[in-house]
Design an enzyme around this catalytic site. Structure first.
Site, PDB file in Angstrom:
ATOM      1  N   ARG A 222       5.650 -69.802  21.192  1.00 38.49           N
ATOM      2  CA  ARG A 222       5.644 -71.087  20.487  1.00 38.49           C
ATOM      3  C   ARG A 222       4.943 -70.880  19.159  1.00 38.49           C
ATOM      4  O   ARG A 222       3.844 -70.328  19.110  1.00 38.49           O
ATOM      5  CB  ARG A 222       4.920 -72.157  21.292  1.00 38.49           C
TER       6      ARG A 222
ATOM      7  N   GLY B 263       1.532 -73.376  26.784  1.00 39.94           N
ATOM      8  CA  GLY B 263       1.363 -74.201  27.965  1.00 39.94           C
ATOM      9  C   GLY B 263       2.690 -74.701  28.505  1.00 39.94           C
ATOM     10  O   GLY B 263       3.619 -75.013  27.747  1.00 39.94           O
TER      11      GLY B 263
ATOM     12  N   SER C 227      -5.107 -74.248  22.838  1.00 40.07           N
ATOM     13  CA  SER C 227      -5.298 -75.611  23.346  1.00 40.07           C
ATOM     14  C   SER C 227      -6.185 -76.461  22.450  1.00 40.07           C
ATOM     15  O   SER C 227      -6.767 -77.444  22.892  1.00 40.07           O
ATOM     16  CB  SER C 227      -5.881 -75.588  24.766  1.00 40.07           C
TER      17      SER C 227
ATOM     18  N   ASP D  41       3.410 -72.640  15.772  1.00 38.97           N
ATOM     19  CA  ASP D  41       2.888 -73.906  15.259  1.00 38.97           C
ATOM     20  C   ASP D  41       2.856 -73.873  13.740  1.00 38.97           C
ATOM     21  O   ASP D  41       2.379 -72.890  13.139  1.00 38.97           O
ATOM     22  CB  ASP D  41       1.478 -74.167  15.800  1.00 38.97           C
TER      23      ASP D  41
ATOM     24  N   GLU E 214      -0.230 -70.667  13.714  1.00 41.64           N
ATOM     25  CA  GLU E 214      -0.482 -69.666  14.748  1.00 41.64           C
ATOM     26  C   GLU E 214       0.744 -69.516  15.635  1.00 41.64           C
ATOM     27  O   GLU E 214       1.632 -70.371  15.657  1.00 41.64           O
ATOM     28  CB  GLU E 214      -1.689 -70.044  15.603  1.00 41.64           C
TER      29      GLU E 214
ATOM     30  N   GLU F 172      -9.550 -72.163  29.451  1.00 38.10           N
ATOM     31  CA  GLU F 172      -8.282 -72.850  29.691  1.00 38.10           C
ATOM     32  C   GLU F 172      -7.775 -72.641  31.119  1.00 38.10           C
ATOM     33  O   GLU F 172      -6.584 -72.759  31.390  1.00 38.10           O
ATOM     34  CB  GLU F 172      -7.240 -72.367  28.677  1.00 38.10           C
TER      35      GLU F 172
ATOM     36  N   TYR G  42      -3.451 -82.794  26.508  1.00 37.07           N
ATOM     37  CA  TYR G  42      -3.254 -82.782  27.958  1.00 37.07           C
ATOM     38  C   TYR G  42      -3.480 -84.124  28.651  1.00 37.07           C
ATOM     39  O   TYR G  42      -3.388 -84.197  29.865  1.00 37.07           O
ATOM     40  CB  TYR G  42      -4.148 -81.701  28.585  1.00 37.07           C
TER      41      TYR G  42
ATOM     42  N   ASN H 206       1.792 -68.653  19.698  1.00 36.50           N
ATOM     43  CA  ASN H 206       1.258 -68.686  21.058  1.00 36.50           C
ATOM     44  C   ASN H 206       2.076 -67.773  21.960  1.00 36.50           C
ATOM     45  O   ASN H 206       3.279 -67.969  22.137  1.00 36.50           O
ATOM     46  CB  ASN H 206       1.306 -70.117  21.602  1.00 36.50           C
TER      47      ASN H 206
END
Length: 318
Positions: free
Chosen positions: A264, A285, A155, A266, A279, A19, A225, A281
Site C-alpha cells: 500500500r 492492515g 498505523s 500512501d 511511505e 501494533e 481503527y 507499507n
C-alpha cells in the site's frame, strides 16, 4: 479456468510490536476469508519456536500479517526465505528499504517522484546537538506546518502535525516513543490518498484509490481503527487524469522498492494534481476498518477470492 487447489496456509499474526492488536485483527480476517474459500488455515503467533514450528507444520504457504518492526523490517522475512517454504509478501531486503521511511523517500526522490523534504534525526543527534537549537533550526529550515513521525513504523503511531513552534518538542518525544529516529517532514496541503498495489500473477496493478478524510483532520491511530472517526471515498474524488497518474505512481514505486504480491502506497495529492509520496507499507492492515479491503471491495471483488488468488500465485511463483 484453472482447477482450484486448496492450500494449507499458516497465517502469522500478533508479535510483540506496538501494533500487535492490529496484527491479530488482520490475521483473523485473512484466516476467515481464506477458510471461506476452502483453504485450511492455521493462525500462529510468532515466538521463540517459530522456525521450528513452521518446519514441523510444513505449510504450503506462510501469510505474514505482522505489523511493526518484527514483521516489516525485513529480518523475519529473510529468515522465512531460508526455510524454503513459500510466503506471501516482499522479500527481506525490499521490506527493509520500505520500512525505513527516509531511505524509501530518498530512493523515490532519485527516481524522479515528488516527496516532501524531510530530515531524519536520531535521538543521539537530537540530544548531542542541543534539542533547543535543533528545534529552532528545523522550524527555520523546513517551515510550519510540518509533520513529525517515527522513521520506522506504521498505523500513524507517533505522528504529529506541528503548526506552532511550541508543539514541536512534544511531537519529537511522541515520535521517539516508537523509533530511535524521527522524520521531520514538510507538510503538504492536499488530498490524502492511499493506493493498494496487488499482483495476482499478471503483474502489479493498482486497486481503486481510497481518499481519507479524518473527522478531526488528523488520520491518527484511533482514526484508523475506530469506526466513524474517518470518512473514506473509494474511488477517491479526483479528476480522472489525476487518478490515473496517482495509480501509475503507486505501481511504479511498488516496483522501484522491489515489493511483491501486495503493498500500500500512501500519498498526498496537492491542488495542482501532483502526488507526493509519503511511505510504502509492506504489510498493510487487513482489519475490518483497513484501507486495502475497502479498495478490494470497491473493485467489485470479494476478500476471499482475492486473498485466495494471491495465495495461489504466491505459492506457485516462489
Amino acid at each position: 479456468m484453472s482447477e482450484f487447489i486448496p492450500l494449507n496456509i499458516t497465517v502469522l499474526a500478533g508479535g510483540i510490536s506496538h501494533e500487535r492488536d492490529v496484527s491479530l485483527r488482520s490475521g483473523r480476517r485473512v484466516a476467515d476469508a481464506l477458510t471461506g474459500e476452502g483453504h485450511t488455515v492455521t493462525v500462529l503467533d510468532p515466538g521463540a519456536n517459530l522456525l521450528t514450528t513452521l518446519t514441523e507444520q510444513a505449510p504450503d504457504l506462510i501469510w505474514p500479517t505482522l505489523h511493526g518492526a518484527t514483521g516489516e523490517d525485513g529480518a523475519l522475512l529473510s529468515l522465512l526465505e531460508t526455510t524454503g517454504i513459500p510466503f506471501l509478501g516482499s522479500r527481506g531486503p525490499a521490506a527493509a528499504l520500505a520500512w525505513n521511511k527516509a531511505t524509501a523517500k530518498e530512493l523515490v526522490l532519485r527516481a524522479g517522484f515528488a516527496t516532501p523534504p524531510a530530515i531524519a534525526l536520531s535521538t543521539e543527534t537530537f540530544r548531542d546537538l542541543g534539542a533547543t537549537s535543533v528545534l529552532e533550526h528545523l522550524v527555520s529550515a523546513i517551515g510550519l506546518p510540518l509533520v513529525v513521525k517515527p522513521a520506522q513504523g506504521g498505523s500513524s503511531q507517533g505522528v504529529t502535525i506541528v503548526r506552532t513552534p511550541a508543539d514541536l518538542p512534544r511531537a519529537m518525544v511522541d515520535a521517539y516513543t516508537y523509533a530511535d529516529t524521527a522524520l521531520v517532514e514538510a507538510y503538504v496541503d492536499g488530498t490524502e490518498v492511499t493506493v493498494a498495489v496487488i499482483d495476482s500473477g499478471d503483474g502489479p496493478t493498482a486497486l481503486p484509490i481510497v481518499e481519507i478524510v479524518p473527522v478531526d483532520g488528523v488520520y491518527s491511530f484511533e482514526a484508523r481503527y475506530n469506526a466513524g472517526e474517518t470518512d473514506f471515498y473509494t474511488p477517491a474524488r479526483l479528476a480522472d487524469a489525476v487518478s490515473a497518474a496517482v495509480s501509475d505512481t503507486a505501481v511504479a514505486i511498488h516496483i522501484l522498492l522491489g515489493l511483491r504480491h501486495l503493498s500500500r502506497v500512501d500519498l498526498i495529492v496537492d491542488a495542482a494534481g501532483t502526488a507526493w509520496f509519503l511511505e510504502a507499507n509492506v504489510f498493510p492492515g487487513l482489519t475490518e476498518t483497513s484501507l486495502v479491503p475497502q479498495a478490494i471491495e470497491a473493485a467489485k471483488q470479494t476478500l476471499g477470492a482475492t486473498y485466495s488468488t494471491l495465495a495461489t500465485h504466491a505459492r506457485a511463483a516462489q
